[in-house]
Scaffold this active site. Structure first.
Site, mmCIF file in Angstrom:
data_model
loop_
_atom_site.group_PDB
_atom_site.id
_atom_site.type_symbol
_atom_site.label_atom_id
_atom_site.label_comp_id
_atom_site.label_asym_id
_atom_site.label_seq_id
_atom_site.Cartn_x
_atom_site.Cartn_y
_atom_site.Cartn_z
ATOM 1 N N ASP A 12 -33.669 -15.000 28.177
ATOM 2 C CA ASP A 12 -33.303 -15.932 27.111
ATOM 3 C C ASP A 12 -33.968 -17.263 27.433
ATOM 4 O O ASP A 12 -34.492 -17.466 28.539
ATOM 5 C CB ASP A 12 -31.778 -16.075 27.038
ATOM 6 C CG ASP A 12 -31.320 -16.980 25.902
ATOM 7 O OD1 ASP A 12 -32.026 -17.058 24.880
ATOM 8 O OD2 ASP A 12 -30.264 -17.627 26.039
ATOM 9 N N SER A 13 -33.896 -18.175 26.481
ATOM 10 C CA SER A 13 -34.450 -19.502 26.722
ATOM 11 C C SER A 13 -33.587 -20.295 27.694
ATOM 12 O O SER A 13 -34.072 -21.223 28.337
ATOM 13 C CB SER A 13 -34.571 -20.276 25.399
ATOM 14 O OG SER A 13 -33.295 -20.404 24.799
ATOM 15 N N GLY A 45 -35.378 -22.582 19.491
ATOM 16 C CA GLY A 45 -35.046 -22.638 18.068
ATOM 17 C C GLY A 45 -35.804 -23.664 17.264
ATOM 18 O O GLY A 45 -35.885 -23.570 16.034
ATOM 19 N N CYS A 75 -32.220 -13.241 23.226
ATOM 20 C CA CYS A 75 -32.445 -14.506 22.538
ATOM 21 C C CYS A 75 -32.758 -14.159 21.093
ATOM 22 O O CYS A 75 -33.702 -13.414 20.822
ATOM 23 C CB CYS A 75 -33.616 -15.257 23.176
ATOM 24 S SG CYS A 75 -34.147 -16.729 22.260
ATOM 25 N N THR A 77 -33.822 -16.120 18.635
ATOM 26 C CA THR A 77 -35.069 -16.714 18.158
ATOM 27 C C THR A 77 -36.256 -15.897 18.641
ATOM 28 O O THR A 77 -37.172 -15.589 17.867
ATOM 29 C CB THR A 77 -35.189 -18.171 18.641
ATOM 30 O OG1 THR A 77 -34.066 -18.924 18.159
ATOM 31 C CG2 THR A 77 -36.467 -18.803 18.113
ATOM 32 N N GLU A 152 -24.917 -25.430 26.645
ATOM 33 C CA GLU A 152 -25.587 -25.710 27.918
ATOM 34 C C GLU A 152 -24.820 -26.752 28.732
ATOM 35 O O GLU A 152 -24.821 -26.720 29.960
ATOM 36 C CB GLU A 152 -27.021 -26.199 27.659
ATOM 37 C CG GLU A 152 -27.957 -25.166 27.057
ATOM 38 C CD GLU A 152 -28.541 -24.213 28.092
ATOM 39 O OE1 GLU A 152 -28.648 -24.613 29.268
ATOM 40 O OE2 GLU A 152 -28.881 -23.076 27.715
ATOM 41 N N THR A 185 -27.435 -16.329 21.153
ATOM 42 C CA THR A 185 -26.615 -15.861 22.277
ATOM 43 C C THR A 185 -25.880 -16.998 22.988
ATOM 44 O O THR A 185 -25.003 -16.734 23.816
ATOM 45 C CB THR A 185 -27.468 -15.073 23.288
ATOM 46 O OG1 THR A 185 -28.642 -15.817 23.628
ATOM 47 C CG2 THR A 185 -27.867 -13.729 22.700
ATOM 48 N N HIS A 186 -26.207 -18.251 22.655
ATOM 49 C CA HIS A 186 -25.393 -19.358 23.159
ATOM 50 C C HIS A 186 -24.044 -19.429 22.434
ATOM 51 O O HIS A 186 -23.051 -19.902 22.999
ATOM 52 C CB HIS A 186 -26.114 -20.698 22.946
ATOM 53 C CG HIS A 186 -27.217 -20.980 23.909
ATOM 54 N ND1 HIS A 186 -28.446 -20.391 23.820
ATOM 55 C CD2 HIS A 186 -27.276 -21.817 24.979
ATOM 56 C CE1 HIS A 186 -29.225 -20.848 24.795
ATOM 57 N NE2 HIS A 186 -28.530 -21.703 25.521
#
Length: 269
Positions: A12-13, A45, A75, A77, A152, A185-186
């Site tokens: 993921d990012s 994103g 992720c 995006t 985050e 996914t955040h």
């Protein structure tokens, strides 16, 4: 039955993909995993489609170099730019396909909301995939770009998060949706705040849960071979190390594995 001890790669990012990893650890305790967080280039994103695809290929090449047996694109995006089911011989799983199928199956009034990053909303990937499963569904979308930095930061159930969630989501609530796809996914990290806006009668679709079901099917069909015993460490690779990430990562997945969690700073370029 033949066993394959190689790890499954998940990327993921940033920290959001750990919600997917958490579900995989819960469902497949005997498997090994490598997680890659591309924290140096967060967020995805706001990037162009070409840039997201380039980053995605670099991440998949990195994981391939670590001898994984499959790649999970955790992720949304990045998943909008993953059109293949295999990458250089490795099975690839994106989060959009299983999440869309689950949303189409869960909705009873055929009114579904998709909340995501701007890039995911612009791609209309979820709308197209949901309609492929159930054409009569009305899909309403909204971008919620501030959700990623809130996740985050670890502000998962905070008065500020609740206010921002209400500001973003009140229009979707007015559409009388009965199912909401957490298409980043955040966003599962902010489930409490999101559920407060929509109410407990509305279903929230978590792509981590959906993708775990898909992997279970492929283990059963032997598209993937199982491992019979996990190793002693869970490797989390970051393109930019940070104590905040490590703290949140331990909180998110620490209770779902007996493995020692090891952090490594890496380059994917």
């Amino acid at each position: 039955m033949s066993f394959d001890p190689r790890p499954i790669g998940v990327f993921d990012s940033g920290i959001g993909g750990l919600t997917v990893l958490r579900e995989l650890l819960k469902n497949f305790p005997d498997e090994n995993f490598i997680y890659l967080g591309d924290t140096a280039r967060l967020p995805y994103g706001s990037k162009s489609a070409d840039t997201v695809r380039k980053y995605t290929e670099q991440n998949m090449n990195f994981l391939k170099g670590r001898d994984v047996k499959a790649i999970v694109v955790a992720c949304n995006t990045a998943s909008t730019q993953v059109f293949e089911t295999e990458y250089e011989g490795l099975p690839v799983y994106n989060v959009i396909d299983p999440g869309s199928e689950l949303a189409a199956r869960m909705t009873e009034n055929n009114r579904v909301a998709v909340i995501a990053t701007r890039a995911t909303v612009k791609s209309e990937s979820y709308t197209k995939k949901i309609h492929a499963h159930k054409p009569e569904v009305e899909v309403f979308s909204a971008a919620c770009p501030l959700f990623v930095p809130l996740a985050e930061e670890g502000w998962h159930d905070d008065p500020i998060t609740n206010l921002i969630a209400f500001r973003y989501l009140q229009g979707l609530k007015a559409q009388d949706v009965d199912t909401v796809v957490l298409a980043c996914t955040h966003y599962p990290l902010l489930k409490t705040a999101i559920q407060k806006v929509f109410g407990n009668h509305v279903n929230l679709v978590d792509s981590g849960e959906a993708i775990a079901k898909l992997l279970a099917q492929d283990f059963s069909s032997q598209r993937l071979n199982k491992n019979n015993k996990s190793g002693d460490k869970l490797l989390i690779c970051l393109t930019d190390a940070g104590t905040q990430f490590e703290k949140l990562a331990l909180a998110l997945v620490g209770d779902f594995t007996d493995q020692r969690i090891v952090f490594e700073t890496v380059s994917v370029i």
